[in-house]
Design an enzyme around this catalytic site. Structure first.
Site, PDB file in Angstrom:
ATOM      1  N   CYS A 209       0.819  -1.222   0.000  1.00 48.16           N
ATOM      2  CA  CYS A 209       0.000   0.000   0.000  1.00 48.16           C
ATOM      3  C   CYS A 209       0.848   1.266   0.000  1.00 48.16           C
ATOM      4  CB  CYS A 209      -0.929  -0.011   1.213  1.00 48.16           C
ATOM      5  SG  CYS A 209      -1.826   1.529   1.396  1.00 48.16           S
TER       6      CYS A 209
ATOM      7  N   CYS B 180      -1.360   1.512  -3.300  1.00 52.94           N
ATOM      8  CA  CYS B 180      -2.403   2.543  -3.165  1.00 52.94           C
ATOM      9  C   CYS B 180      -1.867   3.973  -3.072  1.00 52.94           C
ATOM     10  CB  CYS B 180      -3.236   2.299  -1.908  1.00 52.94           C
ATOM     11  SG  CYS B 180      -3.468   0.597  -1.458  1.00 52.94           S
TER      12      CYS B 180
ATOM     13  N   LYS C 103       0.210   5.187  -6.155  1.00 53.13           N
ATOM     14  CA  LYS C 103      -0.756   5.167  -7.275  1.00 53.13           C
ATOM     15  C   LYS C 103      -1.663   6.382  -7.222  1.00 53.13           C
ATOM     16  CE  LYS C 103      -4.603   3.983  -6.815  1.00 53.13           C
ATOM     17  NZ  LYS C 103      -5.072   2.622  -6.602  1.00 53.13           N
TER      18      LYS C 103
ATOM     19  N   TYR D 114      -8.527  -3.687 -11.566  1.00 53.02           N
ATOM     20  CA  TYR D 114      -8.252  -2.388 -10.938  1.00 53.02           C
ATOM     21  C   TYR D 114      -6.960  -1.759 -11.481  1.00 53.02           C
ATOM     22  CZ  TYR D 114     -11.083  -3.343  -6.604  1.00 53.02           C
ATOM     23  OH  TYR D 114     -12.053  -3.601  -5.678  1.00 53.02           O
TER      24      TYR D 114
ATOM     25  N   GLU E  56      -6.628   1.572 -13.829  1.00 54.78           N
ATOM     26  CA  GLU E  56      -6.120   2.796 -13.187  1.00 54.78           C
ATOM     27  C   GLU E  56      -4.878   3.327 -13.905  1.00 54.78           C
ATOM     28  OE1 GLU E  56      -7.790   2.159  -8.640  1.00 54.78           O
ATOM     29  OE2 GLU E  56      -5.720   1.625  -9.035  1.00 54.78           O
TER      30      GLU E  56
ATOM     31  N   HIS F 200     -27.553  20.682  -1.688  1.00 50.60           N
ATOM     32  CA  HIS F 200     -27.571  21.299  -3.006  1.00 50.60           C
ATOM     33  C   HIS F 200     -26.635  22.496  -3.076  1.00 50.60           C
ATOM     34  CE1 HIS F 200     -29.329  22.174  -6.897  1.00 50.60           C
ATOM     35  NE2 HIS F 200     -29.444  23.438  -6.538  1.00 50.60           N
TER      36      HIS F 200
ATOM     37  N   GLU G 184     -26.203  14.621  -4.075  1.00 49.51           N
ATOM     38  CA  GLU G 184     -27.624  14.767  -3.724  1.00 49.51           C
ATOM     39  C   GLU G 184     -28.500  13.827  -4.553  1.00 49.51           C
ATOM     40  OE1 GLU G 184     -29.683  18.501  -4.879  1.00 49.51           O
ATOM     41  OE2 GLU G 184     -27.822  19.035  -5.893  1.00 49.51           O
TER      42      GLU G 184
HETATM   43  P1  NDP Z   1      -7.520  -8.170 -10.756  1.00 51.07           P
HETATM   44  O1  NDP Z   1      -7.699  -9.538 -10.249  1.00 51.07           O
HETATM   45  O2  NDP Z   1      -8.418  -7.082 -10.338  1.00 51.07           O
HETATM   46  O3  NDP Z   1      -7.500  -8.185 -12.353  1.00 51.07           O
HETATM   47  C1  NDP Z   1      -6.690  -9.065 -13.063  1.00 51.07           C
HETATM   48  C2  NDP Z   1      -6.987  -8.862 -14.528  1.00 51.07           C
HETATM   49  O4  NDP Z   1      -6.084  -9.624 -15.305  1.00 51.07           O
HETATM   50  C3  NDP Z   1      -8.390  -9.287 -14.897  1.00 51.07           C
HETATM   51  O5  NDP Z   1      -8.894  -8.382 -15.827  1.00 51.07           O
HETATM   52  C4  NDP Z   1      -8.171 -10.665 -15.500  1.00 51.07           C
HETATM   53  O6  NDP Z   1      -9.122 -10.998 -16.473  1.00 51.07           O
HETATM   54  C5  NDP Z   1      -6.822 -10.492 -16.163  1.00 51.07           C
HETATM   55  N1  NDP Z   1      -6.082 -11.743 -16.275  1.00 51.07           N
HETATM   56  C6  NDP Z   1      -5.858 -12.650 -15.322  1.00 51.07           C
HETATM   57  N2  NDP Z   1      -5.108 -13.662 -15.784  1.00 51.07           N
HETATM   58  C7  NDP Z   1      -4.840 -13.392 -17.070  1.00 51.07           C
HETATM   59  C8  NDP Z   1      -4.116 -14.046 -18.097  1.00 51.07           C
HETATM   60  N3  NDP Z   1      -3.524 -15.218 -17.877  1.00 51.07           N
HETATM   61  N4  NDP Z   1      -4.066 -13.462 -19.322  1.00 51.07           N
HETATM   62  C9  NDP Z   1      -4.677 -12.277 -19.540  1.00 51.07           C
HETATM   63  N5  NDP Z   1      -5.375 -11.617 -18.621  1.00 51.07           N
HETATM   64  C10 NDP Z   1      -5.454 -12.158 -17.393  1.00 51.07           C
HETATM   65  O7  NDP Z   1      -5.995  -7.854 -10.434  1.00 51.07           O
HETATM   66  P2  NDP Z   1      -5.183  -6.522 -10.326  1.00 51.07           P
HETATM   67  O8  NDP Z   1      -3.790  -6.994 -10.486  1.00 51.07           O
HETATM   68  O9  NDP Z   1      -5.707  -5.455 -11.200  1.00 51.07           O
HETATM   69  O10 NDP Z   1      -5.459  -6.088  -8.816  1.00 51.07           O
HETATM   70  C11 NDP Z   1      -5.220  -7.020  -7.768  1.00 51.07           C
HETATM   71  C12 NDP Z   1      -5.999  -6.665  -6.544  1.00 51.07           C
HETATM   72  O11 NDP Z   1      -5.400  -5.530  -5.945  1.00 51.07           O
HETATM   73  C13 NDP Z   1      -7.436  -6.233  -6.814  1.00 51.07           C
HETATM   74  O12 NDP Z   1      -8.299  -7.308  -6.908  1.00 51.07           O
HETATM   75  C14 NDP Z   1      -7.718  -5.383  -5.629  1.00 51.07           C
HETATM   76  O13 NDP Z   1      -8.139  -6.205  -4.579  1.00 51.07           O
HETATM   77  C15 NDP Z   1      -6.375  -4.761  -5.300  1.00 51.07           C
HETATM   78  N6  NDP Z   1      -6.315  -3.368  -5.791  1.00 51.07           N
HETATM   79  C16 NDP Z   1      -7.174  -2.456  -5.307  1.00 51.07           C
HETATM   80  C17 NDP Z   1      -7.153  -1.156  -5.760  1.00 51.07           C
HETATM   81  C18 NDP Z   1      -8.121  -0.172  -5.223  1.00 51.07           C
HETATM   82  O14 NDP Z   1      -8.668  -0.398  -4.163  1.00 51.07           O
HETATM   83  N7  NDP Z   1      -8.369   0.928  -5.928  1.00 51.07           N
HETATM   84  C19 NDP Z   1      -6.200  -0.728  -6.772  1.00 51.07           C
HETATM   85  C20 NDP Z   1      -5.353  -1.763  -7.223  1.00 51.07           C
HETATM   86  C21 NDP Z   1      -5.416  -3.034  -6.748  1.00 51.07           C
HETATM   87  P3  NDP Z   1     -10.585 -11.544 -16.100  1.00 51.07           P
HETATM   88  O15 NDP Z   1     -11.408 -10.350 -15.779  1.00 51.07           O
HETATM   89  O16 NDP Z   1     -11.019 -12.214 -17.359  1.00 51.07           O
HETATM   90  O17 NDP Z   1     -10.422 -12.479 -14.976  1.00 51.07           O
END
Ligand code: NDP
Length: 461
Positions: free
Chosen positions: A45, A50, A53, A184, A188, A442, A447
């Protein structure tokens, strides 16, 4: 506390959000606590997640604010962005925050051990650098996670990519960037770099980004990416990456090629359990390498617990903090409680951003049957003068039987700020009528959350 048969009452492995909170709270009860961290205090984080970022999101937003301020009469000629200057300032702030984590732990009486710890058995750990072994009555695994990457066999050329870890060390904004993933992190950073002037392509294997979110939210974010100038390529994965004179060439599963300077892979994260020696302590892991825990964060071994990303429950900082706090209160403070993982608000810092709490429409229907839906989509007042065409979307998911608010979803400026507050009401069990009876503030965008009166009818659209 028991007689000191062990060196420590509690040994925490990992100095991220969950481990630090647990160690500090346990130490404040008088327990003898040590915490091992092999890198820097603060974890994902603070160091490479976080916090930096969000700074990058702000940096990226300033460019848009400057451009949009013209509509409000400002004239800002010659504005320019210096990535190096921003990074220096950002890292100074990260250093400051990391030092605060360190200081708070020491002030609470926690012994900080700046090296890697690995299990020898259920009560013994070996410290990698010094080779020392230490024993503890209770052990907390809070080692977090790291970006997952395919192997070179699965993706030839994968050595040329970067992950979210390296984003925070980039010396310059790439001219061309390809982001892989639709979660995510991918969404982002696609926005951050598009805002900083890079030519961004996002390659996602599905059809609409942000799987697991409400479908309307996903659509809004997907469209938002395109409006921000991101080229979105769907139903595709990488076949191989080659490095040549002109940069990197990605061959997609569709057969198309993309030339780029930098590739950011954000295709999920994995637990930091490799080499930790969980098998020596008998700690059970699931097939993804996450530590298996119960509601009280207990592993299958009676003196070992795990909190945060390493458990794979919900990869969010405040969740890890609460899990760590609950563990310490329960085991050391004589106040047993467990983290409730329902109605946890979350945000995606896309542009516009997402703030959401509770169930998506589809999930609510699956769990509760009949559902009332309220939706609104409007141009926020601020955009009336600044030329920004982006709109704000809001959706309420209500259980028909008793009008309980099951989900609130916002895509728009300040969505995260709105949802944190709305989450209090949702968590308390507020009904749609409680929202209706709340007087609007408002003029604001928020709102609209208390002025949606007409149920959404699919056939009316
Ligand atoms: P996520 O699990 O959110 O997303 C992973 C992405 O990669 C998905 O779109 C998935 O596709 C794709 N994917 C997975 N495997 C493959 C593959 N073999 N080939 C191609 N695409 C693939 O992971 P992130 O790394 O983005 O984030 C991890 C975690 O970190 C989040 O779940 C969240 O909990 C936390 N986080 C929170 C944030 C916040 O609060 N703002 C910001 C950043 C991270 P598919 O959708 O098809 O599964």
């Amino acid at each position: 506390m028991s007689a000191r048969a062990y060196d420590y009452d509690l040994f925490v492995i990992g100095g991220g959000s969950g481990g630090v909170r647990a160690g500090r709270i346990a130490a404040l009860t008088g327990a003898k606590v040590a915490l091992a961290e092999e890198y820097r205090m603060g974890g994902t984080c603070v160091i490479r997640g976080c916090v930096p970022k969000k700074f990058m999101v702000y940096a990226s937003d300033y460019g848009k604010h400057i451009a949009k301020s013209e509509g409000y009469g400002w004239s800002v000629d010659g504005a320019s962005y210096d990535h190096g200057k921003f990074m220096t300032r950002m890292h100074a702030e990260i250093d400051r925050l990391s030092a605060i984590y360190d200081r708070n732990l020491r002030n609470a009486g926690v012994e900080i051990i700046s090296e890697r710890a690995e299990f020898v058995d259920a009560h013994t750990l070996r410290l990698k650098t010094s080779g020392r072994t230490v024993t503890a009555e209770k052990i907390l695994i809070a080692t977090g996670g790291r970006p997952w990457l395919p192997s070179p066999e699965e993706l030839p050329g994968v050595q040329h990519v970067i992950t979210s870890n390296e984003v925070f060390e980039m010396e310059a904004v790439p001219k061309r960037l390809v982001v892989a993933g639709g979660g995510y992190i991918a969404v982002e950073f696609a926005h951050v770099f598009a805002g900083l002037g890079a030519e961004v392509t996002l390659v996602y294997r599905g059809e609409t980004v942000l799987r697991g979110f409400d479908d309307d939210v996903r659509l809004a974010v997907h469209e938002g990416l395109k409006e921000a100038g991101v080229r979105v390529v769907t139903t595709c994965t990488f076949e191989r990456i080659e490095k040549g004179e002109g940069g990197l060439t990605i061959t997609l599963s569709s057969g198309h090629e993309i030339e780029t300077d930098t590739i950011l892979m954000a295709v999920g994260r994995q637990a930091n359990t490799e080499g930790l020696g969980c098998e020596k302590a008998g700690v059970a892991l699931n097939e993804n390498g996450n530590v298996i825990v119960d509601d009280f964060s207990r592993t299958n071994i009676e003196n070992i617990w795990a909190v945060g990303d390493v458990t794979g429950r919900m990869g969010l900082t405040p969740v890890a903090i609460r899990e760590g706090h609950a563990f310490a209160d329960t085991e050391f403070g004589g106040k047993p409680w467990k983290m409730d993982h329902s109605y946890v608000p979350t945000a995606v810092f896309s542009r516009p951003e997402v703030g959401t709490v509770g169930l998506s429409e589809a999930e609510a229907r699956r769990q509760h049957g009949e559902i009332d839906i309220y939706k609104t989509n409007f141009r926020p007042m601020k955009n009336a003068l600044n030329g920004d065409t982006s709109r704000t979307f809001m959706k309420l998911v209500v259980r028909a039987s008793d009008q309980r608010m099951l989900g609130v979803h916002v895509v728009g400026e300040d969505a995260a700020e709105m949802i944190q507050t709305a989450a209090i009401a949702v968590k308390m069990g507020a009904t749609k009528q409680d929202f209706d009876q709340t007087c609007a503030l408002h003029p604001s965008s928020a709102e609209e959350l208390v002025t949606m009166r007409t149920k959404w009818q699919p056939e009316a659209i």
